[in-house]
Design a protein around this motif. Structure first.
Motif, PDB file in Angstrom:
ATOM      1  N   ASP A  14      -1.902   4.478  -7.863  1.00  0.00           N
ATOM      2  CA  ASP A  14      -2.511   5.389  -6.897  1.00  0.00           C
ATOM      3  C   ASP A  14      -3.020   6.692  -7.486  1.00  0.00           C
ATOM      4  OD1 ASP A  14      -0.152   6.646  -7.485  1.00  0.00           O
ATOM      5  OD2 ASP A  14       0.543   6.830  -5.414  1.00  0.00           O
ATOM      6  N   LEU A  64      -1.281   9.832  -6.155  1.00  0.00           N
ATOM      7  CA  LEU A  64      -1.432  10.262  -4.761  1.00  0.00           C
ATOM      8  C   LEU A  64      -0.081  10.466  -4.081  1.00  0.00           C
ATOM      9  CD1 LEU A  64      -3.268  10.795  -2.299  1.00  0.00           C
ATOM     10  CD2 LEU A  64      -3.211   8.327  -1.846  1.00  0.00           C
ATOM     11  N   VAL A  65       0.837   9.530  -4.339  1.00  0.00           N
ATOM     12  CA  VAL A  65       2.188   9.629  -3.770  1.00  0.00           C
ATOM     13  C   VAL A  65       3.192   9.713  -4.899  1.00  0.00           C
ATOM     14  CG1 VAL A  65       3.940   8.500  -2.359  1.00  0.00           C
ATOM     15  CG2 VAL A  65       1.520   8.325  -1.721  1.00  0.00           C
ATOM     16  N   ASP A  99       4.641   5.511   2.639  1.00  0.00           N
ATOM     17  CA  ASP A  99       4.594   6.901   3.087  1.00  0.00           C
ATOM     18  C   ASP A  99       3.865   7.131   4.398  1.00  0.00           C
ATOM     19  OD1 ASP A  99       5.509   8.949   0.652  1.00  0.00           O
ATOM     20  OD2 ASP A  99       4.986   6.941   0.008  1.00  0.00           O
ATOM     21  N   GLY A 158      -3.310   2.955  -4.043  1.00  0.00           N
ATOM     22  CA  GLY A 158      -3.656   4.185  -3.353  1.00  0.00           C
ATOM     23  C   GLY A 158      -5.058   4.095  -2.802  1.00  0.00           C
ATOM     24  N   PHE A 159      -5.874   5.084  -3.099  1.00  0.00           N
ATOM     25  CA  PHE A 159      -7.235   5.184  -2.566  1.00  0.00           C
ATOM     26  C   PHE A 159      -8.186   4.488  -3.538  1.00  0.00           C
ATOM     27  CE2 PHE A 159     -10.801   8.043  -0.964  1.00  0.00           C
ATOM     28  CZ  PHE A 159     -10.827   7.448   0.281  1.00  0.00           C
ATOM     29  N   MET A 182      -9.526  12.877   0.093  1.00  0.00           N
ATOM     30  CA  MET A 182      -8.549  12.006  -0.565  1.00  0.00           C
ATOM     31  C   MET A 182      -8.595  12.170  -2.080  1.00  0.00           C
ATOM     32  SD  MET A 182      -6.832  10.712   1.805  1.00  0.00           S
ATOM     33  CE  MET A 182      -5.849   9.643   0.739  1.00  0.00           C
ATOM     34  N   ASN A 237       0.571   6.787   7.344  1.00  0.00           N
ATOM     35  CA  ASN A 237      -0.736   7.431   7.405  1.00  0.00           C
ATOM     36  C   ASN A 237      -1.183   7.530   8.866  1.00  0.00           C
ATOM     37  OD1 ASN A 237      -3.005   8.648   6.194  1.00  0.00           O
ATOM     38  ND2 ASN A 237      -4.177   6.763   6.355  1.00  0.00           N
ATOM     39  N   LYS A 297       3.352   1.220  -7.751  1.00  0.00           N
ATOM     40  CA  LYS A 297       2.323   2.060  -7.161  1.00  0.00           C
ATOM     41  C   LYS A 297       1.209   2.309  -8.168  1.00  0.00           C
ATOM     42  CE  LYS A 297       5.197   4.571  -3.843  1.00  0.00           C
ATOM     43  NZ  LYS A 297       5.677   5.900  -3.388  1.00  0.00           N
ATOM     44  N   THR A 302      -5.523  13.437  -4.796  1.00  0.00           N
ATOM     45  CA  THR A 302      -5.112  12.551  -5.882  1.00  0.00           C
ATOM     46  C   THR A 302      -5.095  13.333  -7.191  1.00  0.00           C
ATOM     47  OG1 THR A 302      -6.118  10.646  -4.761  1.00  0.00           O
ATOM     48  CG2 THR A 302      -5.650  10.412  -7.111  1.00  0.00           C
ATOM     49  N   SER A 350       0.852  -1.187   0.000  1.00  0.00           N
ATOM     50  CA  SER A 350       0.000   0.000   0.000  1.00  0.00           C
ATOM     51  C   SER A 350       0.882   1.230   0.000  1.00  0.00           C
ATOM     52  CB  SER A 350      -0.886   0.012   1.255  1.00  0.00           C
ATOM     53  OG  SER A 350      -1.538   1.262   1.412  1.00  0.00           O
ATOM     54  N   VAL A 351       0.350   2.347  -0.482  1.00  0.00           N
ATOM     55  CA  VAL A 351       1.098   3.597  -0.349  1.00  0.00           C
ATOM     56  C   VAL A 351       1.257   3.966   1.123  1.00  0.00           C
ATOM     57  CG1 VAL A 351       0.467   4.503  -2.612  1.00  0.00           C
ATOM     58  CG2 VAL A 351      -1.016   4.971  -0.643  1.00  0.00           C
TER      59      VAL A 351
END
Length: 244
Positions: free
Chosen positions: A239, A242-243, A142, A183-184, A201, A144, A237, A205, A137-138
């Motif tokens: 996502d 997002l990251v 990173d 990501g989400f 979120m 959370n 990734k 993104t 997962s991100v």
């Protein structure tokens, strides 16, 4: 993309796991073992797909795992793909997180991946090839707020994956190990989030919306297939930016 492949997908009852199982089935895999503790949620597979077998399996039960893998060896003689997707969340701020919730997430998300890979990898190494794709997962790259336990497991599977990429191939076997870091994403895990959290979120993104389970399943499919035959030890990734 998966013609003649024998595949295992854990957490195969819903969300990303279910989408991955169905994607593998339509991409021509010879057999997909969809593993989950919720067997009832997989009851429709047998009527819709001839190449999917639903299996009740707890990734924390080492004896059950080894019996299951031995059965596959006897019936098919090989395992080509393992997707470590089973996972849980028990979110809370650090000062409120119970030891029980810490232990459960570690046991399923981290040790469960260890249990499955330790059982499957010798079969792949003996056959000289295979692909292991583990869901990170991100949050694992990173962090959370409120997910100390989850972040620890998702970072841990990345470190294990990089170690396996070196370990499994050291005697020449073409056994690859990679991670996907979503990501989400719209899944049963996110469907009950407050609308303000979802809106926030999405605003963070770059592509402006949540991802779909299909977006992740396609990444898993690529890494599982021979099209990714020269990719190992990597984190993909998915996502929406997002990251970055």
């Amino acid at each position: 993309m998966l013609k003649d492949k024998v595949c295992i997908v854990t957490g195969g009852a819903q969300g990303i796991g279910r989408c991955t199982v169905e994607t593998f089935a339509t991409e021509g895999a010879a057999k997909i073992f969809a593993c989950d503790m919720n067997l009832d949620a997989m009851s429709d597979y047998k009527d819709r797909f001839s190449n999917i077998e639903a299996v009740e399996l707890n990734v924390c039960d080492r004896d059950a795992i080894h019996a299951f893998i031995e059965k596959i060896k006897q019936e098919h003689g090989k395992i080509d793909v393992l997707v470590n997707n089973a996972g849980v969340t028990r979110d809370n701020l650090l000062d409120r997180m119970s030891e029980k919730d810490w232990d459960m997430v570690i046991d399923v998300n981290l040790k469960g991946v260890f249990n499955m890979t330790q059982a499957v990898s010798p079969v792949m190494i003996a056959n000289g090839s295979g692909s292991i794709v583990t869901m990170s997962s991100v949050v694992g790259t990173d962090g959370n707020i409120g997910q100390t336990n989850y972040a620890a497991t998702k970072a841990g599977v990345i470190a294990m994956t990089k170690s396996w990429a070196k370990e499994f191939s050291r005697k020449g076997a073409q056994v690859r190990a990679n991670c996907v870091a979503p990501g989400f994403i719209k899944t049963p895990m996110t469907k009950d989030l407050p609308e303000k959290v979802i809106s926030y979120m999405e605003s963070k993104t770059p592509l402006g919306h949540m991802g779909e389970a299909e977006d992740i399943a396609q990444g898993v499919l690529f890494l599982a297939s021979d099209r990714a035959r020269f990719i190992t030890g990597q984190v993909l990734k998915i996502d929406g930016g997002l990251v970055i």
